[in-house]
Design an enzyme around this catalytic site. Structure first.
Site, PDB file in Angstrom:
ATOM      1  N   THR A 132       1.035  -1.324   0.446  1.00 62.70           N
ATOM      2  CA  THR A 132      -0.043   0.559  -0.247  1.00 62.70           C
ATOM      3  C   THR A 132       0.774   1.145   0.130  1.00 62.70           C
ATOM      4  O   THR A 132       2.587   1.463   0.730  1.00 62.70           O
ATOM      5  CB  THR A 132      -0.715  -0.244   1.221  1.00 62.70           C
ATOM      6  OG1 THR A 132      -1.384   1.426   1.529  1.00 62.70           O
ATOM      7  CG2 THR A 132      -0.196  -0.369   2.652  1.00 62.70           C
ATOM      8  N   ASP A 133       0.218   2.309  -0.664  1.00 60.83           N
ATOM      9  CA  ASP A 133       1.027   3.435  -0.835  1.00 60.83           C
ATOM     10  C   ASP A 133       0.973   3.906   1.003  1.00 60.83           C
ATOM     11  O   ASP A 133       1.591   4.877   1.233  1.00 60.83           O
ATOM     12  CB  ASP A 133       0.322   4.066  -1.381  1.00 60.83           C
ATOM     13  CG  ASP A 133      -0.807   4.874  -0.586  1.00 60.83           C
ATOM     14  OD1 ASP A 133      -2.158   4.275  -0.205  1.00 60.83           O
ATOM     15  OD2 ASP A 133      -1.460   5.849  -1.124  1.00 60.83           O
ATOM     16  N   GLU A 134       0.033   3.925   1.697  1.00 64.81           N
ATOM     17  CA  GLU A 134       0.256   4.483   3.385  1.00 64.81           C
ATOM     18  C   GLU A 134       1.656   4.102   4.062  1.00 64.81           C
ATOM     19  O   GLU A 134       2.046   5.050   5.079  1.00 64.81           O
ATOM     20  CB  GLU A 134      -0.617   2.843   4.042  1.00 64.81           C
ATOM     21  CG  GLU A 134      -2.522   3.732   3.353  1.00 64.81           C
ATOM     22  CD  GLU A 134      -3.458   2.719   4.492  1.00 64.81           C
ATOM     23  OE1 GLU A 134      -3.280   3.710   5.495  1.00 64.81           O
ATOM     24  OE2 GLU A 134      -4.541   2.991   3.235  1.00 64.81           O
ATOM     25  N   TYR A 158      -1.908  -0.565  10.833  1.00 62.63           N
ATOM     26  CA  TYR A 158      -1.674  -1.226   9.621  1.00 62.63           C
ATOM     27  C   TYR A 158      -1.077  -0.869   9.039  1.00 62.63           C
ATOM     28  O   TYR A 158      -0.086  -1.678   8.449  1.00 62.63           O
ATOM     29  CB  TYR A 158      -2.880  -1.293   8.562  1.00 62.63           C
ATOM     30  CG  TYR A 158      -3.305  -1.102   6.947  1.00 62.63           C
ATOM     31  CD1 TYR A 158      -3.601  -2.081   6.811  1.00 62.63           C
ATOM     32  CD2 TYR A 158      -3.083  -0.211   6.381  1.00 62.63           C
ATOM     33  CE1 TYR A 158      -3.695  -2.280   5.692  1.00 62.63           C
ATOM     34  CE2 TYR A 158      -2.913  -0.143   4.901  1.00 62.63           C
ATOM     35  CZ  TYR A 158      -3.517  -1.382   4.428  1.00 62.63           C
ATOM     36  OH  TYR A 158      -3.370  -2.144   3.447  1.00 62.63           O
ATOM     37  N   LYS A 162       2.408  -3.381   7.531  1.00 65.07           N
ATOM     38  CA  LYS A 162       2.433  -3.511   6.359  1.00 65.07           C
ATOM     39  C   LYS A 162       4.201  -2.966   5.881  1.00 65.07           C
ATOM     40  O   LYS A 162       4.466  -3.632   5.039  1.00 65.07           O
ATOM     41  CB  LYS A 162       1.148  -2.727   5.095  1.00 65.07           C
ATOM     42  CG  LYS A 162      -0.119  -3.385   5.258  1.00 65.07           C
ATOM     43  CD  LYS A 162       0.439  -4.625   4.870  1.00 65.07           C
ATOM     44  CE  LYS A 162      -0.125  -4.575   2.627  1.00 65.07           C
ATOM     45  NZ  LYS A 162      -0.108  -6.150   2.467  1.00 65.07           N
ATOM     46  N   PRO A 213     -20.969   8.713   7.092  1.00 67.36           N
ATOM     47  CA  PRO A 213     -20.287   9.839   8.151  1.00 67.36           C
ATOM     48  C   PRO A 213     -18.568  10.131   7.359  1.00 67.36           C
ATOM     49  O   PRO A 213     -18.372   9.202   7.191  1.00 67.36           O
ATOM     50  CB  PRO A 213     -19.860   8.533   8.866  1.00 67.36           C
ATOM     51  CG  PRO A 213     -20.188   6.729   8.266  1.00 67.36           C
ATOM     52  CD  PRO A 213     -21.053   7.687   7.112  1.00 67.36           C
ATOM     53  N   ASN A 257     -12.290  14.206   0.487  1.00 65.91           N
ATOM     54  CA  ASN A 257     -13.260  12.640   1.113  1.00 65.91           C
ATOM     55  C   ASN A 257     -14.547  13.441   0.492  1.00 65.91           C
ATOM     56  O   ASN A 257     -15.668  12.364   0.228  1.00 65.91           O
ATOM     57  CB  ASN A 257     -13.260  11.796   2.351  1.00 65.91           C
ATOM     58  CG  ASN A 257     -11.526  11.289   3.157  1.00 65.91           C
ATOM     59  OD1 ASN A 257     -11.419  10.997   1.659  1.00 65.91           O
ATOM     60  ND2 ASN A 257     -11.179  11.154   3.834  1.00 65.91           N
TER      61      ASN A 257
HETATM   62  P1  NAD Z   1      -9.179  -7.283   1.846  1.00 67.25           P
HETATM   63  O1  NAD Z   1      -9.902  -7.367   3.691  1.00 67.25           O
HETATM   64  O2  NAD Z   1     -10.101  -7.079   1.540  1.00 67.25           O
HETATM   65  O3  NAD Z   1      -9.236  -8.912   2.175  1.00 67.25           O
HETATM   66  C1  NAD Z   1      -8.169 -10.187   1.996  1.00 67.25           C
HETATM   67  C2  NAD Z   1      -8.077 -11.079   1.755  1.00 67.25           C
HETATM   68  O4  NAD Z   1      -7.325 -11.645   2.883  1.00 67.25           O
HETATM   69  C3  NAD Z   1      -9.441 -11.981   2.340  1.00 67.25           C
HETATM   70  O5  NAD Z   1      -9.893 -12.375   1.739  1.00 67.25           O
HETATM   71  C4  NAD Z   1      -9.155 -12.663   3.856  1.00 67.25           C
HETATM   72  O6  NAD Z   1     -10.281 -13.306   3.909  1.00 67.25           O
HETATM   73  C5  NAD Z   1      -8.077 -12.330   3.559  1.00 67.25           C
HETATM   74  N1  NAD Z   1      -6.746 -13.101   4.948  1.00 67.25           N
HETATM   75  C6  NAD Z   1      -7.116 -12.315   6.250  1.00 67.25           C
HETATM   76  N2  NAD Z   1      -6.204 -12.775   6.789  1.00 67.25           N
HETATM   77  C7  NAD Z   1      -5.410 -13.760   6.415  1.00 67.25           C
HETATM   78  C8  NAD Z   1      -4.089 -14.786   6.767  1.00 67.25           C
HETATM   79  N3  NAD Z   1      -3.662 -15.030   7.720  1.00 67.25           N
HETATM   80  N4  NAD Z   1      -4.097 -16.072   5.995  1.00 67.25           N
HETATM   81  C9  NAD Z   1      -4.890 -16.024   4.348  1.00 67.25           C
HETATM   82  N5  NAD Z   1      -5.219 -15.170   3.799  1.00 67.25           N
HETATM   83  C10 NAD Z   1      -5.923 -14.059   5.183  1.00 67.25           C
HETATM   84  O7  NAD Z   1      -8.077  -6.731   1.648  1.00 67.25           O
HETATM   85  P2  NAD Z   1      -7.819  -6.080   0.390  1.00 67.25           P
HETATM   86  O8  NAD Z   1      -8.444  -4.546   0.149  1.00 67.25           O
HETATM   87  O9  NAD Z   1      -8.746  -6.753  -0.767  1.00 67.25           O
HETATM   88  O10 NAD Z   1      -6.520  -5.559   0.306  1.00 67.25           O
HETATM   89  C11 NAD Z   1      -5.945  -6.588  -0.503  1.00 67.25           C
HETATM   90  C12 NAD Z   1      -4.325  -6.567  -0.434  1.00 67.25           C
HETATM   91  O11 NAD Z   1      -3.786  -5.114  -0.954  1.00 67.25           O
HETATM   92  C13 NAD Z   1      -3.542  -6.281   0.913  1.00 67.25           C
HETATM   93  O12 NAD Z   1      -2.391  -6.923   1.444  1.00 67.25           O
HETATM   94  C14 NAD Z   1      -3.587  -4.293   0.872  1.00 67.25           C
HETATM   95  O13 NAD Z   1      -3.278  -4.046   2.659  1.00 67.25           O
HETATM   96  C15 NAD Z   1      -3.603  -4.640  -0.296  1.00 67.25           C
HETATM   97  N6  NAD Z   1      -3.205  -2.835  -0.645  1.00 67.25           N
HETATM   98  C16 NAD Z   1      -4.859  -2.905  -0.742  1.00 67.25           C
HETATM   99  C17 NAD Z   1      -6.198  -1.530  -1.019  1.00 67.25           C
HETATM  100  C18 NAD Z   1      -7.220  -0.287  -0.816  1.00 67.25           C
HETATM  101  O14 NAD Z   1      -7.595  -0.045  -1.165  1.00 67.25           O
HETATM  102  N7  NAD Z   1      -7.977  -1.877  -0.095  1.00 67.25           N
HETATM  103  C19 NAD Z   1      -4.976  -0.369  -1.737  1.00 67.25           C
HETATM  104  C20 NAD Z   1      -3.536  -0.765  -1.716  1.00 67.25           C
HETATM  105  C21 NAD Z   1      -2.931  -1.899  -0.936  1.00 67.25           C
HETATM  106  P1  TYD Z   2     -10.918   4.050   3.985  1.00 69.81           P
HETATM  107  O1  TYD Z   2     -12.492   3.561   2.788  1.00 69.81           O
HETATM  108  O2  TYD Z   2     -11.213   3.448   5.589  1.00 69.81           O
HETATM  109  O3  TYD Z   2      -9.246   3.607   3.705  1.00 69.81           O
HETATM  110  P2  TYD Z   2      -7.841   4.265   4.374  1.00 69.81           P
HETATM  111  O4  TYD Z   2      -7.832   4.366   5.327  1.00 69.81           O
HETATM  112  O5  TYD Z   2      -7.568   2.819   3.572  1.00 69.81           O
HETATM  113  O6  TYD Z   2      -7.138   5.694   3.289  1.00 69.81           O
HETATM  114  O7  TYD Z   2     -11.510   5.338   4.192  1.00 69.81           O
HETATM  115  C1  TYD Z   2     -10.964   6.427   3.449  1.00 69.81           C
HETATM  116  C2  TYD Z   2     -10.682   7.868   3.821  1.00 69.81           C
HETATM  117  O8  TYD Z   2     -12.419   8.105   3.959  1.00 69.81           O
HETATM  118  C3  TYD Z   2      -9.980   8.039   4.752  1.00 69.81           C
HETATM  119  O9  TYD Z   2      -9.477   9.361   5.456  1.00 69.81           O
HETATM  120  C4  TYD Z   2     -10.784   7.650   5.985  1.00 69.81           C
HETATM  121  C5  TYD Z   2     -12.089   8.316   5.908  1.00 69.81           C
HETATM  122  N1  TYD Z   2     -13.519   8.123   6.283  1.00 69.81           N
HETATM  123  C6  TYD Z   2     -14.381   8.412   6.661  1.00 69.81           C
HETATM  124  O10 TYD Z   2     -15.011   9.992   6.321  1.00 69.81           O
HETATM  125  N2  TYD Z   2     -15.313   8.497   7.043  1.00 69.81           N
HETATM  126  C7  TYD Z   2     -16.090   6.598   7.341  1.00 69.81           C
HETATM  127  O11 TYD Z   2     -17.253   6.648   7.432  1.00 69.81           O
HETATM  128  C8  TYD Z   2     -14.754   5.735   6.423  1.00 69.81           C
HETATM  129  C9  TYD Z   2     -14.897   4.194   6.479  1.00 69.81           C
HETATM  130  C10 TYD Z   2     -13.683   6.613   6.064  1.00 69.81           C
END
Ligand code: NAD
Ligand code: TYD
Length: 354
Positions: A132-134, A158, A162, A213, A257
């Protein structure tokens, strides 16, 4: 074949579906099915021999070693993680376990397997870590976007977990020569997004007549990428990325947001107007800010474009419209996931406001 971990989650399931739509190379999908894992996302693959689902933990060395020995994948794509910042604030332990310890054990099992491959297989093998970029922390208003050389400055449990996994992946390349690739992507949105994250939460709450929210002043900036573009970037990095390199992936779509929520409300006003004819934006409610809330993320996706020729196909406007339509067309999916554990979470996070 390839081994995908976390392939029942949001991005992982989109990746598996897209992969099998574009190639006949089979996928072994290892997923623990936490609250975020949902096999319903993969329902269209039922009976498809190219998809082998295994429920299990990436931290289970014996299980992973057995899967690698049995299926002999040419690559591993590691999506498995605890992924929600707010959950990491309430309970960081699971994040340390899966994102750090789990990634470490997965790397160890991979190293043992890779070490026994013949020279050709060894050279062709890839371990792609989805991050992630975070990990780069928070940007000030006028800072340039994150490039691959930015310092790691994670601010939430988180992003810290990562970041730790990224460091382990890097170390396995430098120390053992494991051919790793890391992608650091911005915020994704699209189909199968669990409705506790901002975009699906707002769509869900709007339609349910609940408050939308906004944390703090709503001026926090995220760089949004349609999930299918993230999947195409991962396929591209897997095919052509240089081992040991990291690639930032983003959509060049920085948005506060509040703007995102206003856009969602406007699309819903058009596609599914409120019964009383009032605009959805009336449901916006300002709530207490997230502790340590990162103010701005932005990705410079220049390296992956220059070196690998990847660019996102969707603009924010096209991607967000597709996303709203998907949620409107898939109310049953939403209803199934917004039960049980999800309801408990909403009560804990938003209290009486939910
Ligand atoms: P998600 O939470 O929707 O999915 C995570 C999946 O991993 C789930 O299916 C869960 O059951 C599985 N999992 C959790 N713990 C596990 C374990 N110990 N062993 C096996 N499986 C396990 O997450 P996502 O949004 O699909 O993100 C996927 C990846 O991409 C993550 O590594 C996250 O850090 C990265 N990522 C997400 C975003 C985003 O915006 N969602 C952006 C950049 C990077
Ligand atoms: P989120 O989807 O949780 O992603 P991330 O924290 O990984 O960026 O949140 C996106 C942005 O939206 C973040 O700045 C937090 C904000 N947010 C709200 O303002 N209200 C909400 O209920 C949630 C879930 C997130």
């Amino acid at each position: 074949m390839i081994l995908v971990t976390g392939g029942a989650g949001f991005i992982g399931s989109n990746f598996v579906l897209d992969w099998l739509a574009q190639s006949d190379e089979p996928v072994v999908n290892l997923d623990a099915l936490t609250y975020a894992g949902n096999l319903e996302n993969l329902a269209s693959l039922q009976g498809d021999q190219r998809h082998v689902f295994v429920q299990g933990d990436i931290g289970d060395f014996a299980l992973v070693a057995g899967l690698l020995a049995k299926h002999r994948p040419r690559a591993i794509v590691n999506f498995a993680a605890e992924s929600h910042v707010d959950r990491s604030i309430h309970g960081p332990e699971d994040f340390v376990q899966t994102n750090i310890v789990g990634s470490f054990r997965l790397l160890e099992a991979t190293r043992a397997y890779w070490g026994c491959l013949d020279a050709t297989e060894k050279a062709a093998f890839r371990f792609l870590h989805v991050s992630t970029d975070e990990v780069y922390g928070s940007l000030a208003k006028d800072d340039p976007p994150f490039s691959e050389t930015n310092r790691y400055e994670p601010n939430s449990p988180y992003s810290a977990s990562k970041a730790a996994s990224d460091h382990l992946v890097r170390a396995y390349h430098h120390t053992y020569g494991l051919p790793v690739l890391t992608t650091n992507c911005s915020n994704n949105y699209g189909p199968y997004h669990f409705p506790e994250k901002l975009i699906p939460l707002v769509i869900h709450n709007a339609l349910a007549g609940k408050p939308l929210p906004i944390y703090g002043d709503g001026q926090q900036v995220r760089d949004w990428l349609y999930v299918k573009d993230h999947c195409s970037a991962i396929r591209r990095v897997l095919a052509a990325g240089r081992p040991g390199e990291t690639y930032n992936v983003g959509g060049w779509n920085e948005k506060p947001n509040l703007d995102v929520v206003h856009t969602l409300c406007a699309i819903l006003d058009e596609l599914s107007p409120r019964p009383d004819g009032k605009p959805y934006r009336e449901q916006i409610t300002y709530v207490t800010d997230r502790p340590g809330h990162d103010r701005r993320y932005a990705i410079d996706a220049g390296k992956i474009e220059r070196e690998l020729g990847w660019k996102p196909a969707e603009t924010f406007e096209t991607g967000i419209r597709k996303t709203v339509r998907w949620y409107l067309d898939n109310q049953a999916w939403v209803a199934n996931v917004t039960s049980g554990a999800y309801r408990d979470w909403v009560g804990k996070q938003y209290g009486a406001q939910s």
